[in-house]
Motif scaffolding. Structure first.
Motif, PDB file in Angstrom:
ATOM      1  N   ALA A 179       0.849  -1.192   0.000  1.00  0.00           N
ATOM      2  CA  ALA A 179       0.000   0.000   0.000  1.00  0.00           C
ATOM      3  C   ALA A 179       0.882   1.238   0.000  1.00  0.00           C
ATOM      4  O   ALA A 179       1.860   1.311   0.751  1.00  0.00           O
ATOM      5  N   ALA A 180       0.568   2.191  -0.854  1.00  0.00           N
ATOM      6  CA  ALA A 180       1.360   3.418  -0.933  1.00  0.00           C
ATOM      7  C   ALA A 180       0.504   4.527  -1.520  1.00  0.00           C
ATOM      8  O   ALA A 180      -0.397   4.251  -2.327  1.00  0.00           O
ATOM      9  N   PRO A 181       0.755   5.778  -1.146  1.00  0.00           N
ATOM     10  CA  PRO A 181       0.076   6.879  -1.830  1.00  0.00           C
ATOM     11  C   PRO A 181       0.362   6.821  -3.325  1.00  0.00           C
ATOM     12  O   PRO A 181       1.450   6.416  -3.748  1.00  0.00           O
ATOM     13  N   ARG A 182      -0.601   7.233  -4.136  1.00  0.00           N
ATOM     14  CA  ARG A 182      -0.458   7.106  -5.588  1.00  0.00           C
ATOM     15  C   ARG A 182       0.755   7.868  -6.120  1.00  0.00           C
ATOM     16  O   ARG A 182       1.434   7.407  -7.038  1.00  0.00           O
ATOM     17  N   ASP A 183       1.038   9.032  -5.537  1.00  0.00           N
ATOM     18  CA  ASP A 183       2.141   9.831  -6.096  1.00  0.00           C
ATOM     19  C   ASP A 183       3.504   9.193  -5.840  1.00  0.00           C
ATOM     20  O   ASP A 183       4.321   9.076  -6.751  1.00  0.00           O
ATOM     21  N   ILE A 184       3.756   8.721  -4.614  1.00  0.00           N
ATOM     22  CA  ILE A 184       5.056   8.104  -4.344  1.00  0.00           C
ATOM     23  C   ILE A 184       5.163   6.753  -5.056  1.00  0.00           C
ATOM     24  O   ILE A 184       6.248   6.330  -5.460  1.00  0.00           O
ATOM     25  N   SER A 185       4.028   6.096  -5.255  1.00  0.00           N
ATOM     26  CA  SER A 185       4.038   4.834  -6.005  1.00  0.00           C
ATOM     27  C   SER A 185       4.495   5.067  -7.438  1.00  0.00           C
ATOM     28  O   SER A 185       5.346   4.352  -7.965  1.00  0.00           O
ATOM     29  N   PRO A 209       9.378   2.336 -10.241  1.00  0.00           N
ATOM     30  CA  PRO A 209      10.660   2.085 -10.912  1.00  0.00           C
ATOM     31  C   PRO A 209      11.586   1.179 -10.106  1.00  0.00           C
ATOM     32  O   PRO A 209      12.305   0.338 -10.670  1.00  0.00           O
ATOM     33  N   ARG A 210      11.574   1.312  -8.802  1.00  0.00           N
ATOM     34  CA  ARG A 210      12.438   0.478  -7.970  1.00  0.00           C
ATOM     35  C   ARG A 210      11.912  -0.958  -7.869  1.00  0.00           C
ATOM     36  O   ARG A 210      12.698  -1.900  -7.817  1.00  0.00           O
ATOM     37  N   ALA A 269      13.370  12.050  -8.961  1.00  0.00           N
ATOM     38  CA  ALA A 269      13.493  11.592 -10.346  1.00  0.00           C
ATOM     39  C   ALA A 269      13.299  12.741 -11.329  1.00  0.00           C
ATOM     40  O   ALA A 269      14.034  12.860 -12.318  1.00  0.00           O
ATOM     41  N   ASP A 270      12.338  13.624 -11.070  1.00  0.00           N
ATOM     42  CA  ASP A 270      12.080  14.734 -11.983  1.00  0.00           C
ATOM     43  C   ASP A 270      13.198  15.770 -11.933  1.00  0.00           C
ATOM     44  O   ASP A 270      13.540  16.372 -12.965  1.00  0.00           O
ATOM     45  N   LEU A 271      13.787  15.958 -10.754  1.00  0.00           N
ATOM     46  CA  LEU A 271      14.942  16.853 -10.657  1.00  0.00           C
ATOM     47  C   LEU A 271      16.128  16.269 -11.421  1.00  0.00           C
ATOM     48  O   LEU A 271      16.818  16.985 -12.161  1.00  0.00           O
ATOM     49  N   ALA A 272      16.363  14.964 -11.243  1.00  0.00           N
ATOM     50  CA  ALA A 272      17.488  14.326 -11.924  1.00  0.00           C
ATOM     51  C   ALA A 272      17.311  14.324 -13.437  1.00  0.00           C
ATOM     52  O   ALA A 272      18.289  14.447 -14.189  1.00  0.00           O
ATOM     53  N   ALA A 273      16.061  14.229 -13.893  1.00  0.00           N
ATOM     54  CA  ALA A 273      15.786  14.205 -15.337  1.00  0.00           C
ATOM     55  C   ALA A 273      15.742  15.605 -15.937  1.00  0.00           C
ATOM     56  O   ALA A 273      15.648  15.748 -17.161  1.00  0.00           O
ATOM     57  N   GLY A 274      15.803  16.642 -15.099  1.00  0.00           N
ATOM     58  CA  GLY A 274      15.763  18.004 -15.601  1.00  0.00           C
ATOM     59  C   GLY A 274      14.384  18.483 -15.988  1.00  0.00           C
ATOM     60  O   GLY A 274      14.250  19.524 -16.645  1.00  0.00           O
ATOM     61  N   ARG A 275      13.334  17.775 -15.576  1.00  0.00           N
ATOM     62  CA  ARG A 275      11.970  18.208 -15.902  1.00  0.00           C
ATOM     63  C   ARG A 275      11.569  19.412 -15.065  1.00  0.00           C
ATOM     64  O   ARG A 275      10.755  20.238 -15.480  1.00  0.00           O
ATOM     65  N   VAL A 276      12.121  19.478 -13.843  1.00  0.00           N
ATOM     66  CA  VAL A 276      11.891  20.625 -12.963  1.00  0.00           C
ATOM     67  C   VAL A 276      13.233  21.012 -12.354  1.00  0.00           C
ATOM     68  O   VAL A 276      14.197  20.245 -12.396  1.00  0.00           O
ATOM     69  N   ARG A 277      13.274  22.193 -11.801  1.00  0.00           N
ATOM     70  CA  ARG A 277      14.488  22.626 -11.098  1.00  0.00           C
ATOM     71  C   ARG A 277      14.113  23.080  -9.699  1.00  0.00           C
ATOM     72  O   ARG A 277      12.976  23.505  -9.441  1.00  0.00           O
ATOM     73  N   GLN A 278      15.068  22.959  -8.788  1.00  0.00           N
ATOM     74  CA  GLN A 278      14.830  23.335  -7.405  1.00  0.00           C
ATOM     75  C   GLN A 278      15.022  24.828  -7.230  1.00  0.00           C
ATOM     76  O   GLN A 278      15.944  25.434  -7.784  1.00  0.00           O
TER      77      GLN A 278
END
Length: 263
Positions: free
Chosen positions: A99-105, A111-112, A220-229
């Motif tokens: 069981a996990a929240p949909r977003d973290i899933s 992927p893991r 994952a999105d930060l590593a892929a460059g889809r968003v920036r911090q």
């Protein structure tokens, strides 16, 4: 039908003593003292109202009463062993219900799990959405992920630091807040409201503004460059935890999964 109370410890001692015809050797097998074996046999004799052994110069002898029950006793212990093996079979099964929240899933867990399953043939997962009233027994769960300040009454391990980060589109975006139920409070006006942190990251990537989300969720999105911090991480009280009640936590398949997810 009410079951008769079974003095299992005493019966186990009786089986060992009858096989060895010696309290000393029975004690060695059971890792207790000969005196403890004698006490168990006397207590069993008192309960059953029969004499179980005769003490002779040559050693112990079985009484007819003991001989009458030994075959059924040993058959019963074999049945117990079969029952234990049947109950333990689930630990070696290749199916895990998580069981996990949909977003973290979607953003972190799946992927893991795919990478873990690639090295474990025939491994299967059932993923269910977590809610606040998580019932491991009713839902037949093996393990769960929760965004919380700790494992609560369960066993658990933290999956990352208790930090939120602010993210925006890699190309930049308006100084507007993306609102979602778990976001940190802010005085900024909201440009959009979404259902969870994963959708908040998607909204940020699409240029709706800035989203404050758990650091693990955004990795994952930060590593892929889809968003920036934007700015520094914000320390909070909650992080993602892998949790399970002690019986589930002790399962071999759960231990292996926890080790894989926290490596």
């Amino acid at each position: 039908m009410k079951r008769t109370h079974l003095p299992l410890n005493g019966l186990r001692v009786l089986d060992a003593a009858a096989r060895h015809l010696s309290f000393t050797r029975a004690a060695d097998e059971l890792a207790v003292t000969p005196a403890a074996v004698g006490q168990q046999i006397r207590a069993l004799e008192d309960m059953l109202g029969v004499v179980l052994f005769r003490r002779t110069p040559k050693g112990l002898e079985l009484t007819p009463e003991t001989e009458a029950g030994l075959d059924a006793l040993r058959s019963g212990f074999l049945e117990f062993e079969e029952a234990v093996r049947a109950m333990q079979a689930g630990q070696s099964s290749l199916s895990l219900t998580i069981a996990a929240p949909r977003d973290i899933s979607a953003k972190w867990l799946q992927p893991r799990l795919a990478a873990y399953a690639a090295n474990v043939p025939d491994l299967k997962f059932a993923l269910v959405a977590a809610d606040d009233a998580l019932d491991f027994t009713e839902a037949n769960l093996d393990i769960a992920i929760r965004l919380a300040s700790g494992p609560g009454e369960n066993e658990g391990v933290a999956l990352g630091a208790a930090r939120f980060v602010t993210v925006e589109s890699a190309a930049g975006g308006p100084d507007m807040r993306i609102d979602w139920p778990g976001c940190l409070e802010s005085d900024q006006p909201a440009s959009i409201r979404v259902a969870d942190g994963g959708l908040a990251i998607e909204a940020a990537a699409n240029g709706f503004g800035r989203a404050k989300v758990p650091e693990l969720l955004a990795q994952a999105d930060l590593a892929a460059g889809r968003v920036r911090q934007v700015g520094e991480p914000i320390m909070v009280s909650a992080s993602y935890w892998l949790i399970a009640p002690l019986p589930q936590w002790r399962q071999k398949k759960v231990k292996a999964l926890v080790e894989a997810l926290t490596a």
